[in-house]
Every structure is written in structure tokens, then in C-alpha cells.
Design an enzyme around this catalytic site. Structure first.
Site, PDB file in Angstrom:
ATOM      1  N   ASP A  26       0.825  -1.208   0.000  1.00  0.00           N
ATOM      2  CA  ASP A  26       0.000   0.000   0.000  1.00  0.00           C
ATOM      3  C   ASP A  26       0.863   1.263   0.000  1.00  0.00           C
ATOM      4  O   ASP A  26       1.989   1.262   0.495  1.00  0.00           O
ATOM      5  CB  ASP A  26      -0.896  -0.032   1.257  1.00  0.00           C
ATOM      6  CG  ASP A  26      -2.029   0.971   1.169  1.00  0.00           C
ATOM      7  OD1 ASP A  26      -2.278   1.517   0.077  1.00  0.00           O
ATOM      8  OD2 ASP A  26      -2.672   1.220   2.206  1.00  0.00           O
ATOM      9  N   HIS A  43       2.611   2.902  -8.870  1.00  0.00           N
ATOM     10  CA  HIS A  43       2.483   1.454  -9.077  1.00  0.00           C
ATOM     11  C   HIS A  43       3.712   0.912  -9.810  1.00  0.00           C
ATOM     12  O   HIS A  43       4.228  -0.145  -9.482  1.00  0.00           O
ATOM     13  CB  HIS A  43       1.218   1.137  -9.874  1.00  0.00           C
ATOM     14  CG  HIS A  43      -0.048   1.560  -9.179  1.00  0.00           C
ATOM     15  ND1 HIS A  43      -0.285   1.281  -7.860  1.00  0.00           N
ATOM     16  CD2 HIS A  43      -1.150   2.238  -9.619  1.00  0.00           C
ATOM     17  CE1 HIS A  43      -1.480   1.775  -7.517  1.00  0.00           C
ATOM     18  NE2 HIS A  43      -2.007   2.369  -8.562  1.00  0.00           N
ATOM     19  N   LEU A 137      11.377 -20.644  -3.964  1.00  0.00           N
ATOM     20  CA  LEU A 137      10.429 -19.658  -3.394  1.00  0.00           C
ATOM     21  C   LEU A 137       9.152 -19.653  -4.224  1.00  0.00           C
ATOM     22  O   LEU A 137       9.226 -19.573  -5.453  1.00  0.00           O
ATOM     23  CB  LEU A 137      11.072 -18.255  -3.447  1.00  0.00           C
ATOM     24  CG  LEU A 137      10.156 -17.072  -3.138  1.00  0.00           C
ATOM     25  CD1 LEU A 137       9.772 -17.040  -1.662  1.00  0.00           C
ATOM     26  CD2 LEU A 137      10.837 -15.746  -3.509  1.00  0.00           C
TER      27      LEU A 137
HETATM   28  C1  FPP Z   1      -2.192   0.054  -3.172  1.00  0.00           C
HETATM   29  O1  FPP Z   1      -1.670   1.362  -3.185  1.00  0.00           O
HETATM   30  C2  FPP Z   1      -1.620  -0.720  -4.243  1.00  0.00           C
HETATM   31  C3  FPP Z   1      -2.300  -1.375  -5.195  1.00  0.00           C
HETATM   32  C4  FPP Z   1      -3.776  -1.364  -5.288  1.00  0.00           C
HETATM   33  C5  FPP Z   1      -1.626  -2.099  -6.269  1.00  0.00           C
HETATM   34  C6  FPP Z   1      -0.342  -2.752  -5.901  1.00  0.00           C
HETATM   35  C7  FPP Z   1       0.358  -3.166  -7.095  1.00  0.00           C
HETATM   36  C8  FPP Z   1       1.686  -3.104  -7.295  1.00  0.00           C
HETATM   37  C9  FPP Z   1       2.656  -2.628  -6.282  1.00  0.00           C
HETATM   38  C10 FPP Z   1       2.270  -3.564  -8.547  1.00  0.00           C
HETATM   39  C11 FPP Z   1       1.907  -4.984  -8.847  1.00  0.00           C
HETATM   40  C12 FPP Z   1       2.832  -5.503  -9.802  1.00  0.00           C
HETATM   41  C13 FPP Z   1       2.852  -6.762 -10.216  1.00  0.00           C
HETATM   42  C14 FPP Z   1       3.958  -7.171 -11.065  1.00  0.00           C
HETATM   43  C15 FPP Z   1       1.837  -7.734  -9.862  1.00  0.00           C
HETATM   44  P1  FPP Z   1      -2.658   2.589  -3.409  1.00  0.00           P
HETATM   45  O2  FPP Z   1      -2.724   2.844  -4.870  1.00  0.00           O
HETATM   46  O3  FPP Z   1      -3.983   2.296  -2.787  1.00  0.00           O
HETATM   47  O4  FPP Z   1      -1.902   3.711  -2.651  1.00  0.00           O
HETATM   48  P2  FPP Z   1      -2.560   4.930  -1.859  1.00  0.00           P
HETATM   49  O5  FPP Z   1      -3.345   4.323  -0.720  1.00  0.00           O
HETATM   50  O6  FPP Z   1      -1.385   5.706  -1.380  1.00  0.00           O
HETATM   51  O7  FPP Z   1      -3.425   5.678  -2.825  1.00  0.00           O
END
Ligand code: FPP
Length: 247
Positions: A26, A43, A137
Site C-alpha cells: 500500500d 504502481h 520460493l
Molecule cells: C495500493 O496502493 C496498491 C495497489 C492497489 C496495487 C499494488 C500493485 C503493485 C505494487 C504492482 C503490482 C505488480 C505486479 C507485477 C503484480 P494505493 O494505490 O492504494 O496507494 P494509496 O493508498 O497511497 O493511494
């Protein structure tokens, strides 16, 4: 910082590492906003943290890492962000699959396949197939995953079996129920980490987390590096896990 990582690594007991770590990645959006960038830049930067976590997990001989890549609720985000998030696993695997194969990583996924774009699903399935025999893993992607949806899916399939007289309802116990979850072949997470300072579970691994230890890191996911994973593991190693028993 490599120095920080080495310092904390020296304190880790290699015989007591968590078998399965599940991570709510997050803070990508807030990281991007802080830098004046669009949310999708957060992201994309988050993928680099995934690389670090895999590397550190391999060093420690951790057996399973589950990453919450997209929740059943994330469809409610703006279309552009959803499309970007759905394309990321494809982009990531196109770039990283050969390396993951060499590292002995076995790819797995949990979640509902429905609604995931075909291109993305095919790339993940290809990754699963091509790493099937790896055993260092397990890298488990929770993609279009929701804990409640998973439980409902299990209940429906169990109800069908009972209706068809293939299962006696008196025999349903925790082990049988577990067989109907996406995670049936995986151990329950020993440790769940959430980055970004939020202290919520957000529909992640609801059944499986019954006895998981929880760690909330203040760091936004794109800033989450190997040393932050080690910090969580070090704290975990100093907890008293009793599983409801007394000492
Ligand atoms: C939450 O942060 C994050 C997500 C909803 C997506 C997480 C995905 C990735 C880190 C990349 C995934 C990559 C692969 C290769 C599977 P948020 O957007 O809710 O952050 P915020 O709360 O600060 O707005």
C-alpha cells in the site's frame, strides 16, 4: 541502503524465518502524489520493491511470498488506473520471467480469473507453467482476490458436493474447508505486512490469517526495500507465538 540491510541481516535468526509472508503493498498513490507524479507512477515504482522483496526472501530461504496485486474492490478505481494495474503483471513477467526461472522461483496465483484481461491471465499462466518445477520460493500473486469472495466460492462448491451426496456435511472440518480455498496448497501466512502506515486488513486472506502475526510499516510501498522486510522479520522472530495455548 546496503549498510542498513547488512546490519539488520546480521541479527536475523536464519533458522526461524517465517515460512510464508503475505504483503499488502500500500501507499503507491501517496508516494506518487508526494513527488507530484501520476498515481500509476507509484504502481510502476512499486514493481522495484517486489524485486527487492524476492531477492531478500531468496537470501533468507523464505518459502512463500504472497503479494496483494489487485483486490476485488480495486475495479472501482478509475478505468485508466485499473487498465494499468491489470497490465503490470504482464509487463513484469515479460521482463522478469527468465530471471525468476533462474532464481528457482515458482509462480502461483490466487483470486478469481473472471474479468482479468486474457493477455494478463495468459502471461501469468505461462509463468506458472514455466516455473512449475521450481522450488526455492513460491511467488504467489493475489490477483482479483478478495477474502470474502474466496470463502463464498468455497461454501458454494462445498454445498454442491453435499447436494450431490459426494460429501457428508458432518465431515466438514477446517481441513476439508481449506481444500476449497485458492490457497489449498499453501501454508497459512506466518506474517502479514502492510506498508504505508494504514492498519487494516482490507479483505486479504481472511480465513488464512487466523494466527498470522501482523506488521504495519510506515513506509510507502515504492520505498519498501530489503531492510524493511528484514525489520518486520526481526520483530516477528522476537514475538511469542502461542496459537491459543499457554507456555
Ligand atoms: C495500493 O496502493 C496498491 C495497489 C492497489 C496495487 C499494488 C500493485 C503493485 C505494487 C504492482 C503490482 C505488480 C505486479 C507485477 C503484480 P494505493 O494505490 O492504494 O496507494 P494509496 O493508498 O497511497 O493511494
Amino acid at each position: 541502503m546496503a549498510g542498513e540491510k547488512d546490519k539488520i541481516m546480521a541479527k536475523i535468526d536464519l533458522d526461524k524465518v517465517p515460512e510464508h509472508i503475505a504483503i499488502i503493498m500500500d501507499g503507491n498513490g501517496r508516494w506518487a502524489r508526494k513527488k507530484g507524479l501520476p498515481r500509476i507512477a507509484g504502481h510502476r515504482a512499486g514493481v522495484e520493491s517486489i524485486r527487492e522483496v524476492i531477492e531478500t526472501s531468496l537470501e533468507l530461504n523464505i518459502k512463500v511470498i504472497t503479494l496483494f496485486a489487485f483486490s476485488t474492490e480495486n475495479w472501482k478505481r478509475p478505468r485508466k488506473e485499473v487498465n494499468f494495474l491489470m497490465n503490470l503483471p504482464l509487463e513484469y513477467l515479460n521482463k522478469e520471467l527468465d530471471n525468476l526461472k533462474k532464481q528457482g522461483v515458482k509462480i502461483n496465483k490466487i483470486g478469481c480469473e473472471e474479468d482479468i484481461p486474457e493477455k494478463t491471465l495468459n502471461a501469468v499462466k505461462k509463468g506458472i507453467k514455466e516455473t512449475y518445477n521450481n522450488n526455492k520460493l513460491i511467488l504467489n500473486f493475489a490477483l482479483n482476490y478478495g477474502g470474502r469472495a474466496e470463502i463464498i466460492n468455497a461454501v458454494k462448491r462445498i454445498a454442491d458436493k453435499v447436494e450431490n451426496k459426494e460429501l457428508d456435511s458432518n465431515n466438514i472440518d477446517e481441513n476439508i474447508f481449506n481444500e476449497y480455498l485458492y490457497t489449498k496448497d499453501l501454508p497459512d501466512p506466518s506474517l502479514i505486512i502492510r506498508s504505508s502506515g494504514e492498519k487494516r486488513i482490507s479483505n486479504f486472506l481472511l480465513w488464512q490469517m487466523a494466527y498470522s502475526e501482523l506488521w504495519f510499516s510506515p513506509v510507502y510501498w515504492p520505498d519498501f526495500k530489503g531492510e524493511h522486510l528484514l525489520e518486520a522479520i526481526y520483530d516477528y522472530q522476537n514475538r511469542d507465538r502461542r496459537f491459543g495455548k499457554v507456555k
